[in-house]
Write a protein that holds these residues in place. Structure first.
Motif, short mmCIF file in Angstrom:
data_model
loop_
_atom_site.label_atom_id
_atom_site.label_comp_id
_atom_site.label_asym_id
_atom_site.label_seq_id
_atom_site.Cartn_x
_atom_site.Cartn_y
_atom_site.Cartn_z
N THR A 42 0.91 95.94 133.83
CA THR A 42 1.24 96.07 135.25
C THR A 42 0.98 97.52 135.69
OG1 THR A 42 3.53 96.69 134.86
CG2 THR A 42 3.05 94.33 135.00
N LEU A 102 0.48 85.27 136.77
CA LEU A 102 0.04 86.42 137.56
C LEU A 102 -0.08 86.05 139.03
CD1 LEU A 102 -2.72 87.77 135.15
CD2 LEU A 102 -0.35 88.50 135.32
N ASP A 156 -2.46 89.55 143.25
CA ASP A 156 -2.89 90.92 142.96
C ASP A 156 -3.04 91.18 141.46
OD1 ASP A 156 -0.25 90.69 142.34
OD2 ASP A 156 0.39 92.57 143.28
N GLY A 157 -2.90 90.12 140.66
CA GLY A 157 -3.05 90.28 139.21
C GLY A 157 -1.81 90.78 138.52
N GLU A 158 -0.71 90.91 139.27
CA GLU A 158 0.54 91.43 138.70
C GLU A 158 1.58 90.31 138.67
OE1 GLU A 158 1.70 95.22 138.74
OE2 GLU A 158 -0.41 95.43 138.25
N ASN A 164 -6.41 91.88 132.02
CA ASN A 164 -5.18 92.01 132.80
C ASN A 164 -4.77 93.45 133.03
OD1 ASN A 164 -4.93 89.24 132.81
ND2 ASN A 164 -3.80 89.21 130.88
N ASN A 165 -5.41 94.37 132.33
CA ASN A 165 -4.97 95.76 132.43
C ASN A 165 -5.11 96.30 133.85
OD1 ASN A 165 -5.77 98.87 132.25
ND2 ASN A 165 -4.36 98.35 130.59
N PHE A 166 -4.10 97.01 134.28
CA PHE A 166 -4.06 97.50 135.66
C PHE A 166 -5.28 98.35 136.00
CE2 PHE A 166 -2.84 101.03 138.46
CZ PHE A 166 -2.61 100.32 139.62
N ARG A 176 -8.38 96.38 136.47
CA ARG A 176 -8.38 95.64 137.74
C ARG A 176 -8.56 96.57 138.93
NH1 ARG A 176 -3.37 93.78 138.51
NH2 ARG A 176 -2.43 94.43 136.56
N TYR A 177 -7.98 97.74 138.83
CA TYR A 177 -8.06 98.70 139.94
C TYR A 177 -8.64 100.02 139.43
CZ TYR A 177 -4.93 95.37 142.21
OH TYR A 177 -4.38 94.22 142.73
#
Lengths: 241, 728
Positions: free
Chosen positions: A44, A201, A204-206, B642-644, B647-648
């Motif tokens: 996250t 998830l 936003d993928g979180e 899935n790593n933040f 992704r961003y």
């Protein structure tokens, strides 16, 4: 009464241990943020409620140790010697003790504000993130039960045998390192690292911040246990001969 | 009574006290934790020295230090607890009493540690067998455990004398213990006072660096704890005064604070001037960030280097003689690079001493030396000496160039001041007679030129014109030959390990891997003329492995006997050995690279990892291969997806560079070693199975095109599109 409260508060805040632990806590908070939290927890964002929960969980043991140091002041040898004088006054010992607890709460609160303030500054400085509303729940979930439980435990232990307080400080440090089920994970160090990985998830993928019932129950039990221990320590008369 | 009389009385009292015997017995039991659950020397956990000497001794170090520190607090508080202080203070000086008491505790601790060393000796001898190393055993117990326990006693005594409160001293001591065990100092050998850094133990290649850093850090902490203790002596309360007034009164004995500050100064001096780790940044930076001159102003026809390592101290003395032609008509300031641990002793040009500047700008392993070279033909001689230093980025593993009695490892820049325009070089190296040098470049000639009378032999190494010295390894090597139908190979391993390697039939294991690769993909180009060389390098130099021209180099932990005798359930490290051999096909036989490698991860590592998986599957079965390869790749790929920061990626730019580099490094590694193998595995299913994929790979390998195989080449050969191989 306010005068006594302010006097007790000043005693706590000007104590050299408080000042030392305050500095140590601030340094540790910054190191935790820039070391563990900056890469994000359980995939996250570093500023997610999950990452923030872990940050508070890691700093909470230091807050607790400071709190327990406050409690040792209540049961020190000198304090007991003074007690023979204060107990002769018309002021109720229980109320006096409550006032001192309130002073401790303010000390704990100030330290917590410092820990939270450092994190907000860090988030704003590194990530330009300032939407702190969603961090409120982890703050309450960690700092409140931790305070009540350890204040109660510390007061009860101090009443029985003051040196136990130092043993509890050691246990607090160990407590933060061992894997516990959510119901018992007071600091949530394991919980915030592993539970989000089990959640679906969002867009936003979180994973959205949600806490299972067992975690809530655990916090309520800790709060209740802390309250009961505090009550027992305040109002149960010690047998004297 | 004299001090010695007090010491005798105190020592007798301590040895009669039950609490001391409790602490001593528990200290004797503490090493058992090192056999059962406390494994601090874990980087290569199969090492016998680590399992049976280092881990138990380190457990004893930790346990003994905590126990004797607590005993110290108990003993020092005794007179105050029993309210006898007012009486004893009138009879004997507090300074004398405290000193004799602390010294008697140090003596008692020494007795306990010596007993522990004697007690565990027979069992250690039995377990280590032929790998027994008496020097390391003495180091572990008397070099690590004893000084650490002493430091613990001195620190506890100092804290108590300052605070005069047992509980507060215990809390402060706990804080110091936790600090030493925290992640913040985990890779800094000098800051770990109670848990010395022992990142690895070598069974076959010596442990000189760990011994040196261990002893150095123990000496540092002994100095610091002794200085703190000396400083605390004036703080012992007297005349009913508090800390401040007692301290001021005590400081009238000026020799106490003076000696304490001298010791503190020595300690800080040792900390700042430690000779083992350089001061480079921790992130690897390319040579391009060095301000090396790019336009040649001179040519260096030849360099002749003479190296004389001192394997007992881990240092060397060398002389490099360069034949230079300065193309300019004036002096030219030219930059050489060399290991940060060396210092230039003298530089001469045509016999005249000339100026030079050591820039001390440590980067990775090297620093720069600027030399002013006169015009025309010049014979430049540089004399240098020192101990090669470990790169700061590897300070936690303490691996790198090393000179030791059992093993020497030298990288190109680690034995002389190097310059990129050197045309030809020759190295004369004097080594202990049992050490045999092997270069990682197959075309470097290694010749014995003399056997000396002092138990050394001198070797000459000469790369072909325009070639590099490469990396050099020297140990008591023996060569084990392996023959297969298409390829022959020679495996260089330490003589001490020969019996164990023959026991596990390592030649057959190697032959199986070579046979598999040649049968499935074809023979590599070198097979017709030469042999594949496998070199076992000591863990003091490196962990893992790499492959260069016709040579695969792997660290000793790849070849521990236990790995090859283990069952499929417990085997875990043949992967490294197989991986590095497979690189002779993918990486050296055929290179894999394209312009998008930075983003798609396409490199030799992907196909090498996939081939390793196939060999593992054939050798240990499908279930084992899935669990140890495919499942691991998948979890890494999931982590990445899935790593933040994946992704961003825009947030990566906001991170401080050191954290961004960490995240980027992790992403690159997962792309190469997990995502690409998963894509190849997916391609295997889409093209119709393993046999079909083997045909495709054989086609790619035997293709005469000398260009690297790109991802597009692979997709074309499979008849697939990039989108078809995207992972879910």
């Amino acid at each position: 009464m306010i005068k006594i409260f302010l006097y007790e508060l000043r005693r706590i805040l000007t104590n050299k241990f408080f000042v030392g632990l305050f500095i140590v806590t601030c340094i540790y908070s910054w190191q935790t943020l820039s070391g563990d939290i900056i890469t994000g927890v359980a995939n996250t964002a570093p500023f997610s409620a999950w990452s923030y929960g872990l940050y508070l969980g890691k700093t909470a043991p230091l807050l607790v140790i400071t709190l327990l140091f406050f409690v040792t002041f209540l049961y020190s040898r000198k304090e007991k010697q003074v007690q023979s004088i204060t107990s002769t006054t018309s002021f109720s010992p229980a109320r006096y003790c409550l006032l001192r607890c309130a002073a401790m709460a303010v000390g704990y609160l100030l330290l917590s504000v410092a820990v939270i303030g450092i994190s907000f500054f860090f988030y704003d400085w590194v990530f330009q993130f300032s939407d702190f509303g969603n961090l409120l729940l982890p703050i309450l979930l960690i700092l409140l039960p931790t305070f009540v439980f350890f204040l109660g435990l510390g007061m009860a232990a101090g009443r029985i045998f003051p040196p136990i307080l130092y043993g509890i400080m050691l246990l607090v440090l160990i407590f933060g390192q061992i894997a516990l089920p959510p119901v018992a994970d007071l600091f949530g160090i394991q919980f915030y690292q592993s539970y989000p990985l089990t959640l679906p998830l969002g867009a936003d993928g979180e994973p959205a911040f949600s806490v299972p019932a067992s975690f809530w129950i655990g916090k309520i039990l800790y709060l209740a246990a802390g309250g009961l221990l505090m009550f027992a320590a305040l109002f149960k008369k010690k047998r004297t001969y | 009574m004299s001090f010695l009389s007090y010491l005798r009385v105190e020592t007798g009292r301590i040895f009669r006290s039950r609490i001391f015997w409790l602490a001593a017995v528990l200290t004797l039991c503490a090493p058992i934790a090192g056999y059962l659950f406390y494994f601090p020397a874990t980087l290569n956990h199969e090492s016998s020295i680590g399992l049976w000497i280092a881990n138990p001794a380190l457990a004893g170090t930790f346990g003994g230090t905590v126990l004797f520190a607590l005993l110290t607090l108990y003993e020092l508080d005794r007179v105050y607890r029993k309210e006898m202080a007012s009486l004893t203070d009138t009879i004997v000086s507090t300074l004398m009493l405290s000193s004799s008491r602390t010294l008697s505790l140090l003596l008692a601790a020494a007795a306990a540690v010596v007993c522990a060393a004697v007690l565990y000796l027979p069992y250690t001898l039995y377990r280590t067998g032929a790998l027994w190393d008496g020097g390391y055993y003495l180091f572990a117990y008397l070099g690590l455990m004893l000084p650490t326990v002493w430091s613990g006693i001195l620190l506890a005594a100092a804290l108590y004398q300052f605070t005069r409160r047992v509980e507060l001293s215990a809390v402060l001591l706990t804080a110091l213990v936790l600090l030493s065990m925290s992640q913040y100092v985990s890779d800094q050998f000098l800051l770990r006072w109670i848990n010395p850094l022992v990142p690895w133990c070598s069974d076959y290649f010596g442990n000189l660096r760990v011994i040196q850093t261990g002893l150095y850090s123990r000496l540092l902490w002994l100095l610091l704890s002794a200085s703190l203790w000396l400083l605390s002596l004036p703080a012992i309360r007297k005349y009913g005064y508090g800390l401040g007034r007692s301290f001021l009164k005590g400081c009238r004995k000026i020799y106490l604070p003076f000696t304490a500050f001298v010791l503190i100064g020595c300690g800080f001096g040792m900390y700042l001037c430690q000779p083992f780790i350089n001061h480079s940044q921790m992130e690897y930076a390319s040579f391009s960030s060095h301000p090396m001159s790019t336009e040649p102003k001179l040519t260096i026809d030849e360099v002749e280097i003479t190296c004389k390592p001192n394997v007992m101290t881990g240092t060397q003395q060398g002389t490099a003689t360069y034949k230079i032609f300065n193309l300019e008509k004036e002096d030219v300031v030219e930059t050489f690079i060399m290991n940060c641990g060396y210092t230039i002793d003298k530089v001469t040009a045509n016999g005249e001493t000339i100026p030079y500047t050591d820039l001390n700008n440590d980067l990775n392993f090297e620093k720069q030396i600027e030399v002013t070279i006169p015009p025309g033909y010049v014979t430049l001689v540089m004399e240098y000496s020192g101990m090669p230093q470990v790169w700061n980025g590897l300070r936690g593993s303490l691996t790198g160039t090393v000179f030791s009695p059992e093993f020497i490892s030298l990288e190109m820049c680690d034995f002389y001041p190097y310059h990129s325009f050197i045309e030809h070089g020759k190295l004369e190296l004097t080594l202990p007679e049992k050490l045999i040098p092997i270069s990682n470049w197959v075309d470097i000639e290694v010749n014995l030129i003399s056997e000396n009378t002092d138990g050394t032999r001198t070797w000459e190494l000469e790369p072909p014109r325009g070639g590099y010295f490469g990396n050099l390894y020297a140990a008591e090597y023996i060569a084990l030959e392996t023959e297969t139908e298409n390829i022959s190979a020679v495996f260089y391993c330490p003589k001490k390990q020969q019996a164990a390697m023959e026991e596990v039939n390592i030649q057959q294991i190697l032959a199986d891997v070579l046979e598999y690769c040649s049968a499935h993909y074809g023979t590599p180009p070198f097979a017709e003329e030469g042999k594949l060389r496998l070199i076992e390098a000591g863990i003091p130099a490196m962990m893992g492995g790499y492959a260069v021209d016709q040579t695969s180099i792997m660290s000793e932990n790849t070849f521990y006997e236990k790995i090859y005798t283990a069952s499929a359930e417990t085997a875990n490290s043949p992967e490294i050995m197989i991986h590095e051999i497979v690189h002779q096909w993918w990486g050296l036989g055929k290179n894999l690279y394209d312009d998008n490698t930075a983003s798609n991860g396409w490199s030799s590592e992907g196909l090498t990892t996939y081939t390793t998986y196939r060999i593992i599957k054939e050798k240990y079965g499908e279930e084992y291969a899935k669990e140890h390869c495919v499942d691991v790749w998948q979890s890494q790929a999931d982590y990445l997806k899935n790593n933040f920061y994946f992704r961003y990626p825009e947030y990566l730019d906001r991170l401080p560079e050191q954290y961004a580099a960490r995240v980027r490094g992790s992403v690159d590694s997962i792309m190469m070693y997990s995502v690409v193998p998963l894509k190849i595995l997916k391609a295997e299913k889409l093209v119709g199975g393993e046999e079909k994929m083997d045909e495709i790979l054989k086609g790619l390998f035997t293709n005469q095109n000398l260009n690297p195989i790109t991802y597009a080449d692979f997709l074309d050969a499979c008849g697939l599109t990039e989108e078809a191989l995207e992972l879910d």
